[in-house]
Design a protein around this motif. Structure first.
Motif, mmCIF file in Angstrom:
data_model
loop_
_atom_site.group_PDB
_atom_site.id
_atom_site.type_symbol
_atom_site.label_atom_id
_atom_site.label_comp_id
_atom_site.label_asym_id
_atom_site.label_seq_id
_atom_site.Cartn_x
_atom_site.Cartn_y
_atom_site.Cartn_z
ATOM 1 N N ALA A 51 0.817 -1.215 0.000
ATOM 2 C CA ALA A 51 0.000 0.000 0.000
ATOM 3 C C ALA A 51 0.852 1.267 0.000
ATOM 4 N N SER A 52 2.101 1.160 0.442
ATOM 5 C CA SER A 52 2.962 2.345 0.506
ATOM 6 C C SER A 52 3.976 2.384 -0.637
ATOM 7 N N GLY A 53 3.785 1.561 -1.652
ATOM 8 C CA GLY A 53 4.707 1.540 -2.785
ATOM 9 C C GLY A 53 4.648 2.816 -3.614
ATOM 10 N N PHE A 54 5.727 3.088 -4.356
ATOM 11 C CA PHE A 54 5.816 4.318 -5.152
ATOM 12 C C PHE A 54 4.721 4.392 -6.198
ATOM 13 N N ALA A 55 4.447 3.272 -6.875
ATOM 14 C CA ALA A 55 3.467 3.291 -7.962
ATOM 15 C C ALA A 55 2.089 3.684 -7.456
ATOM 16 N N LEU A 59 -2.349 7.278 -6.771
ATOM 17 C CA LEU A 59 -3.751 7.296 -6.335
ATOM 18 C C LEU A 59 -4.093 8.569 -5.546
ATOM 19 N N PRO A 60 -3.419 8.868 -4.417
ATOM 20 C CA PRO A 60 -3.783 10.097 -3.694
ATOM 21 C C PRO A 60 -3.541 11.360 -4.505
ATOM 22 N N LEU A 61 -2.543 11.337 -5.384
ATOM 23 C CA LEU A 61 -2.274 12.525 -6.187
ATOM 24 C C LEU A 61 -3.382 12.779 -7.205
ATOM 25 N N PHE A 62 -3.883 11.712 -7.845
ATOM 26 C CA PHE A 62 -4.995 11.896 -8.778
ATOM 27 C C PHE A 62 -6.273 12.278 -8.041
ATOM 28 N N VAL A 63 -6.486 11.718 -6.841
ATOM 29 C CA VAL A 63 -7.650 12.116 -6.040
ATOM 30 C C VAL A 63 -7.578 13.599 -5.716
ATOM 31 N N LEU A 64 -6.398 14.064 -5.301
ATOM 32 C CA LEU A 64 -6.220 15.478 -4.974
ATOM 33 C C LEU A 64 -6.415 16.348 -6.200
ATOM 34 N N ALA A 65 -5.839 15.942 -7.337
ATOM 35 C CA ALA A 65 -5.990 16.728 -8.567
ATOM 36 C C ALA A 65 -7.452 16.831 -8.968
ATOM 37 N N SER A 282 -9.587 6.615 3.280
ATOM 38 C CA SER A 282 -10.581 5.539 3.244
ATOM 39 C C SER A 282 -10.233 4.502 2.183
ATOM 40 N N ILE A 283 -9.708 4.960 1.044
ATOM 41 C CA ILE A 283 -9.313 4.030 -0.015
ATOM 42 C C ILE A 283 -8.135 3.173 0.427
ATOM 43 N N LEU A 284 -7.128 3.813 1.028
ATOM 44 C CA LEU A 284 -5.931 3.068 1.441
ATOM 45 C C LEU A 284 -6.237 2.085 2.564
ATOM 46 N N ALA A 285 -7.196 2.418 3.431
ATOM 47 C CA ALA A 285 -7.582 1.474 4.477
ATOM 48 C C ALA A 285 -8.167 0.203 3.862
ATOM 49 N N VAL A 286 -9.003 0.389 2.834
ATOM 50 C CA VAL A 286 -9.574 -0.765 2.124
ATOM 51 C C VAL A 286 -8.472 -1.567 1.446
ATOM 52 N N LEU A 287 -7.577 -0.863 0.742
ATOM 53 C CA LEU A 287 -6.514 -1.548 0.006
ATOM 54 C C LEU A 287 -5.578 -2.302 0.946
ATOM 55 N N PHE A 288 -5.278 -1.731 2.097
ATOM 56 C CA PHE A 288 -4.387 -2.384 3.065
ATOM 57 C C PHE A 288 -4.926 -3.772 3.428
ATOM 58 N N ILE A 334 -21.192 -5.543 -5.208
ATOM 59 C CA ILE A 334 -21.014 -5.634 -3.762
ATOM 60 C C ILE A 334 -20.017 -4.610 -3.243
ATOM 61 N N VAL A 335 -18.915 -4.395 -3.980
ATOM 62 C CA VAL A 335 -17.858 -3.508 -3.481
ATOM 63 C C VAL A 335 -17.642 -2.362 -4.452
ATOM 64 N N ASP A 336 -16.881 -1.375 -4.023
ATOM 65 C CA ASP A 336 -16.568 -0.234 -4.881
ATOM 66 C C ASP A 336 -15.591 -0.647 -5.981
ATOM 67 N N ASP A 337 -15.374 0.258 -6.934
ATOM 68 C CA ASP A 337 -14.563 -0.062 -8.108
ATOM 69 C C ASP A 337 -13.111 -0.380 -7.762
ATOM 70 N N ILE A 338 -12.536 0.313 -6.783
ATOM 71 C CA ILE A 338 -11.131 0.093 -6.434
ATOM 72 C C ILE A 338 -10.953 -1.266 -5.746
ATOM 73 N N SER A 339 -11.837 -1.583 -4.793
ATOM 74 C CA SER A 339 -11.774 -2.897 -4.150
ATOM 75 C C SER A 339 -11.996 -4.001 -5.179
ATOM 76 N N GLY A 340 -12.949 -3.785 -6.081
ATOM 77 C CA GLY A 340 -13.221 -4.770 -7.125
ATOM 78 C C GLY A 340 -12.037 -4.995 -8.031
ATOM 79 N N ALA A 341 -11.287 -3.922 -8.319
ATOM 80 C CA ALA A 341 -10.115 -4.056 -9.187
ATOM 81 C C ALA A 341 -9.051 -4.944 -8.545
#
Length: 434
Positions: A51-55, A59-65, A282-288, A334-341
């Motif tokens: 979850a803390s990888g560079f790639a 995600l947070p940068l595009f969310v902020l943009a 909230s997204i990173l908590a799900v991804l973790f 059942i889940v959001d798009d990011i969790s589903g991915a």
């Protein structure tokens, strides 16, 4: 395999009783680790490191943009620009909504951001001009998922990182399906409204005056239209990685919002940043928790067992693809798009390899399927978010939504699944993907 099915059933039950997604998957990950005897102290660092990888910093940068552009006045300029082309046609405002959601997806990469930025403007505006409220709500909900297909798509970033495939190629795979679905939704909007007599249409003007309107609105929207070109240009030219392109998007968004469109000030900039941080958290908590569960699944060889189970259903590739599509649709419901991915990458990528399906083609299949699931009941997170904007009860917009899905999105799922060149043409031509 039985343990995995029981854990997933428990997660579904938790989601249906409205336990937050992160906690539902956290409980599921803990249950799976305990029941399979995996060492949780080994799995947790894996979740943290992934979850803390560079790639994934993209995600947070595009969310902020996307948040900055929504607050900074970008959406209004995009709406005015598209409206200058089709706004004077009956049903044109609906087409403006679809096209603007697609354009905004190319800025934010987020369906929820598209609903927040476009829905809050267009649903009241369409209603004032005589559009049925249910049609307006359904159109915004269905069009919002174009953000999954028009790059930069946040779910495609997560899918690519989880599955170990090229982010740029995954972006390219969904462009043609995204454009086709945009045109389909525009066409269906016009068709469904063809006999509606309550819609008010702006008076027609001469070609010269209309052309001047296009030029004026295009000039005002030029900085908004430049942003997706800039983001995708630096990625596909090799100048920047998707993560670096996301940082460029943030650096670009702030001065444009502050000094050009002047929708941002220091106070709203602070509020937008806080909102983006909350969304990212909230997204990173799900991804973790998903990364923890995915590692445990791999250690227990769940993808291998699932592949064997699917291949036992039939040796017909078409049948297996239909089954996979159905399972992806259920995940999207059942889940959001990011969790589903993440789930799609972990569970199905090993399966499609044995079927001879290209992973980049599968990325497009996942994109269109998750989009369909996110606006399909019972959970339908994007559908309910649009309903929250319009403040309508579900029975007012469920029928229009189903019409868009059955006649628009579902056929596109099948087309993308069984015509691989729609997904593979651009990656092959622009990136040399074999």
């Amino acid at each position: 395999m039985v343990t995995f099915l029981l854990v997933m059933l428990a997660v579904v039950v938790l989601l249906l009783i409205e336990i937050p997604v992160a906690f539902a998957f956290g409980i599921g990950a803990l249950m799976f680790a305990v029941l399979t005897g995996n060492n949780i102290s080994f799995l947790v660092p894996h979740g943290f490191n992934t979850a803390s990888g560079f790639a994934l910093l993209a995600l947070p940068l595009f969310v902020l943009a996307g948040t900055l552009m929504a607050v900074g006045g970008i959406s209004e300029r995009l709406l005015d620009f598209v409206n200058s082309f089709v706004g004077r046609i009956k049903g044109g405002l609906g087409a403006v909504t679809v096209l603007t959601c697609a354009l905004f997806g190319a800025i934010s990469g987020s369906s929820s951001a598209a609903i927040a930025a476009i829905g809050q403007i267009m649903i009241p505006r369409m209603t004032r001009e005589g559009y049925p409220e249910g049609h307006a709500t359904a159109l915004v909900a269905c069009s919002s998922v174009l953000a999954l297909l028009i790059p930069p798509s946040i779910p495609m970033i997560v899918f690519s990182i989880t599955g170990g495939i090229s982010v740029g190629a995954a972006f390219l795979s969904t462009i043609i399906p995204g454009i086709l679905l945009t045109l389909v939704y525009c066409g269906l909007n016009f068709w469904f409204l063809r006999n509606n007599t309550s819609i008010t249409v702006a008076p027609k003007v001469s070609f010269a005056e209309a052309s001047r309107g296009v030029v004026r609105s295009g000039y005002k929207a030029s900085f908004a239209l430049l942003m997706p070109i800039l983001i995708l240009g630096v990625i596909y030219s090799g100048i920047a990685t998707p993560t670096e392109a996301a940082a460029i998007a943030v650096v670009y968004a702030i001065p444009v919002g502050l000094y050009i469109y002047k929708g941002l000030n220091m106070k709203s900039l602070g509020h937008a940043t806080v909102r983006a941080v909350i969304t990212t958290g909230s997204i990173l908590a799900v991804l973790f928790f998903l990364f923890i569960m995915s590692r445990a699944m791999i250690m227990e060889q769940i993808p291998k067992h699932l592949a064997e189970a699917l291949l036992q259903i039939s040796d017909n590739k078409i049948i297996i693809l239909l089954v996979i599509n159905l399972l992806l649709l259920l995940i999207g419901m059942i889940v959001d798009d990011i969790s589903g991915a993440v789930l799609a990458a972990v569970i199905f990528l090993p399966v499609i390899g044995q079927l001879g399906i290209h992973p980049i083609h599968f990325a497009a299949i996942v994109g269109v399927n998750l989009g369909l699931g996110n606006v399909s009941p019972p959970c339908a997170p994007m559908l309910y978010m649009a309903g929250g904007v319009s403040k309508l009860p579900l029975d007012k917009y469920i029928v229009p939504t189903l019409k868009f899905l059955i006649f628009g999105h579902l056929p596109m799922v099948l087309i993308v699944t069984f015509i691989p060149d729609l997904a593979l043409y651009l990656p092959r031509e622009l990136m040399g993907i074999e």
